[in-house]
Design a protein around this motif. Structure first.
Motif, PDB file in Angstrom:
ATOM      1  N   UNK A  12     -10.897  -5.333  -3.271  1.00 14.02           N
ATOM      2  CA  UNK A  12      -9.514  -5.649  -2.634  1.00 14.02           C
ATOM      3  C   UNK A  12      -8.467  -6.203  -3.746  1.00 14.02           C
ATOM      4  N   UNK A  13      -9.329  -7.165  -4.760  1.00 11.41           N
ATOM      5  CA  UNK A  13      -8.122  -7.895  -5.472  1.00 11.41           C
ATOM      6  C   UNK A  13      -7.833  -7.221  -6.785  1.00 11.41           C
ATOM      7  N   UNK A  14      -8.360  -5.798  -7.017  1.00 12.43           N
ATOM      8  CA  UNK A  14      -7.952  -5.098  -8.336  1.00 12.43           C
ATOM      9  C   UNK A  14      -7.292  -4.039  -7.912  1.00 12.43           C
ATOM     10  N   UNK A  15      -6.766  -3.949  -6.657  1.00 15.18           N
ATOM     11  CA  UNK A  15      -5.747  -2.703  -6.433  1.00 15.18           C
ATOM     12  C   UNK A  15      -4.628  -2.711  -7.059  1.00 15.18           C
ATOM     13  N   UNK A  16      -4.068  -1.795  -7.607  1.00 19.22           N
ATOM     14  CA  UNK A  16      -2.808  -1.559  -8.509  1.00 19.22           C
ATOM     15  C   UNK A  16      -1.734  -1.601  -7.609  1.00 19.22           C
ATOM     16  N   UNK A  17      -0.659  -2.228  -8.117  1.00 22.35           N
ATOM     17  CA  UNK A  17       0.676  -2.277  -7.383  1.00 22.35           C
ATOM     18  C   UNK A  17       1.619  -1.747  -8.489  1.00 22.35           C
ATOM     19  N   UNK A  18       2.369  -0.909  -7.951  1.00 22.85           N
ATOM     20  CA  UNK A  18       3.402  -0.360  -8.828  1.00 22.85           C
ATOM     21  C   UNK A  18       4.913  -0.785  -8.381  1.00 22.85           C
ATOM     22  N   UNK A  19       5.835  -0.970  -9.141  1.00 21.90           N
ATOM     23  CA  UNK A  19       7.318  -1.511  -8.848  1.00 21.90           C
ATOM     24  C   UNK A  19       8.201  -0.203  -8.755  1.00 21.90           C
ATOM     25  N   UNK A  20       9.033  -0.449  -7.584  1.00 21.81           N
ATOM     26  CA  UNK A  20       9.708   0.789  -7.507  1.00 21.81           C
ATOM     27  C   UNK A  20      10.803   0.838  -8.740  1.00 21.81           C
ATOM     28  N   UNK A  21      11.165   1.860  -9.125  1.00 17.89           N
ATOM     29  CA  UNK A  21      11.994   2.325 -10.161  1.00 17.89           C
ATOM     30  C   UNK A  21      13.391   2.096  -9.958  1.00 17.89           C
ATOM     31  N   UNK A  22      13.881   1.988  -8.655  1.00 17.21           N
ATOM     32  CA  UNK A  22      15.007   1.653  -8.403  1.00 17.21           C
ATOM     33  C   UNK A  22      15.497   0.205  -8.068  1.00 17.21           C
ATOM     34  N   UNK A  23      14.661  -0.551  -6.896  1.00 20.51           N
ATOM     35  CA  UNK A  23      14.982  -1.779  -6.571  1.00 20.51           C
ATOM     36  C   UNK A  23      14.110  -2.858  -7.214  1.00 20.51           C
ATOM     37  N   UNK A  24      12.895  -2.421  -8.035  1.00 17.44           N
ATOM     38  CA  UNK A  24      12.006  -3.396  -8.408  1.00 17.44           C
ATOM     39  C   UNK A  24      11.112  -4.175  -7.701  1.00 17.44           C
ATOM     40  N   UNK A  25      10.999  -3.796  -6.156  1.00 22.99           N
ATOM     41  CA  UNK A  25      10.008  -4.421  -5.504  1.00 22.99           C
ATOM     42  C   UNK A  25       8.565  -3.802  -5.627  1.00 22.99           C
ATOM     43  N   UNK A  26       7.520  -4.702  -5.388  1.00 21.11           N
ATOM     44  CA  UNK A  26       6.210  -4.032  -5.602  1.00 21.11           C
ATOM     45  C   UNK A  26       5.933  -3.019  -4.280  1.00 21.11           C
ATOM     46  N   UNK A  27       5.217  -2.088  -4.791  1.00 26.71           N
ATOM     47  CA  UNK A  27       4.818  -0.905  -3.630  1.00 26.71           C
ATOM     48  C   UNK A  27       3.268  -1.140  -3.823  1.00 26.71           C
ATOM     49  N   UNK A  28       2.568  -1.185  -2.444  1.00 25.19           N
ATOM     50  CA  UNK A  28       1.319  -1.473  -2.389  1.00 25.19           C
ATOM     51  C   UNK A  28       0.590  -0.214  -2.544  1.00 25.19           C
ATOM     52  N   UNK A  29      -0.554  -0.137  -2.857  1.00 22.89           N
ATOM     53  CA  UNK A  29      -1.408   1.017  -3.095  1.00 22.89           C
ATOM     54  C   UNK A  29      -1.439   1.886  -1.878  1.00 22.89           C
ATOM     55  N   UNK A  30      -1.220   3.515  -2.078  1.00 25.41           N
ATOM     56  CA  UNK A  30      -1.307   4.129  -0.931  1.00 25.41           C
ATOM     57  C   UNK A  30       0.064   4.545  -0.180  1.00 25.41           C
ATOM     58  N   UNK A  31       1.034   3.953  -0.761  1.00 23.25           N
ATOM     59  CA  UNK A  31       2.465   3.907  -0.027  1.00 23.25           C
ATOM     60  C   UNK A  31       3.607   4.436  -1.145  1.00 23.25           C
ATOM     61  N   UNK A  32       4.640   4.826  -0.804  1.00 21.94           N
ATOM     62  CA  UNK A  32       5.694   5.151  -1.847  1.00 21.94           C
ATOM     63  C   UNK A  32       5.848   6.664  -2.278  1.00 21.94           C
ATOM     64  N   UNK A  33       6.901   6.915  -2.753  1.00 28.34           N
ATOM     65  CA  UNK A  33       7.160   8.377  -3.166  1.00 28.34           C
ATOM     66  C   UNK A  33       7.140   8.416  -4.639  1.00 28.34           C
ATOM     67  N   UNK A  34       6.426   9.404  -5.181  1.00 24.06           N
ATOM     68  CA  UNK A  34       6.331   9.700  -6.702  1.00 24.06           C
ATOM     69  C   UNK A  34       7.109  11.052  -6.887  1.00 24.06           C
ATOM     70  N   UNK A  35       8.215  10.831  -7.848  1.00 22.33           N
ATOM     71  CA  UNK A  35       9.015  11.950  -8.446  1.00 22.33           C
ATOM     72  C   UNK A  35       8.614  12.065  -9.923  1.00 22.33           C
ATOM     73  N   UNK A  36       8.218  13.181 -10.391  1.00 18.45           N
ATOM     74  CA  UNK A  36       7.849  13.453 -11.668  1.00 18.45           C
ATOM     75  C   UNK A  36       9.073  14.369 -12.136  1.00 18.45           C
ATOM     76  N   UNK A  37       9.603  14.105 -13.312  1.00 17.95           N
ATOM     77  CA  UNK A  37      10.735  14.810 -13.786  1.00 17.95           C
ATOM     78  C   UNK A  37      10.045  16.009 -15.047  1.00 17.95           C
ATOM     79  N   UNK A  38      10.963  16.968 -15.312  1.00 18.42           N
ATOM     80  CA  UNK A  38      10.264  17.835 -16.266  1.00 18.42           C
ATOM     81  C   UNK A  38       9.932  17.440 -17.720  1.00 18.42           C
ATOM     82  N   UNK A  39      10.399  16.175 -17.877  1.00 21.84           N
ATOM     83  CA  UNK A  39       9.951  15.564 -19.278  1.00 21.84           C
ATOM     84  C   UNK A  39       8.687  14.772 -19.218  1.00 21.84           C
TER      85      UNK A  39
END
Length: 80
Positions: A12-39
């Motif tokens: 539980x303590x080693x779960x990774x959290x990502x930050x939102x690319x727009x607002x910068x708030x942390x995103x818990x694991x298993x939530x959020x939307x991923x967008x992959x660009x052509x590059x």
């Protein structure tokens, strides 16, 4: 080779959290939307609000007070 047993609290303590690319708030694991660009660049958004502001409205997060990337006085852009 010595193996260490992992307990449930370690997992539980080693779960990774990502930050939102727009607002910068942390995103818990298993939530959020991923967008992959052509590059190959990956953009994570925490909500539909951030997704709309980033892609549809093309707003600058540094100019909005509700984001963590807000800069007091707005974003300063260097003039050429």
């Amino acid at each position: 080779m010595i193996r260490r047993r992992t307990s449930a609290s370690d997992v539980i303590s080693t779960r990774t959290f990502r930050n939102c690319s727009f607002c910068g708030s942390p995103i818990p694991a298993g939530t959020g939307l991923m967008h992959v660009r052509n590059d190959g660049r990956i953009l994570w958004t925490c909500s539909d609000k951030c997704k709309k502001n980033l892609f549809v409205l093309r707003r600058d997060a540094r100019k909005l007070k509700w984001t963590e990337r807000y800069v007091k006085g707005g974003a300063q852009v260097k003039k050429k």
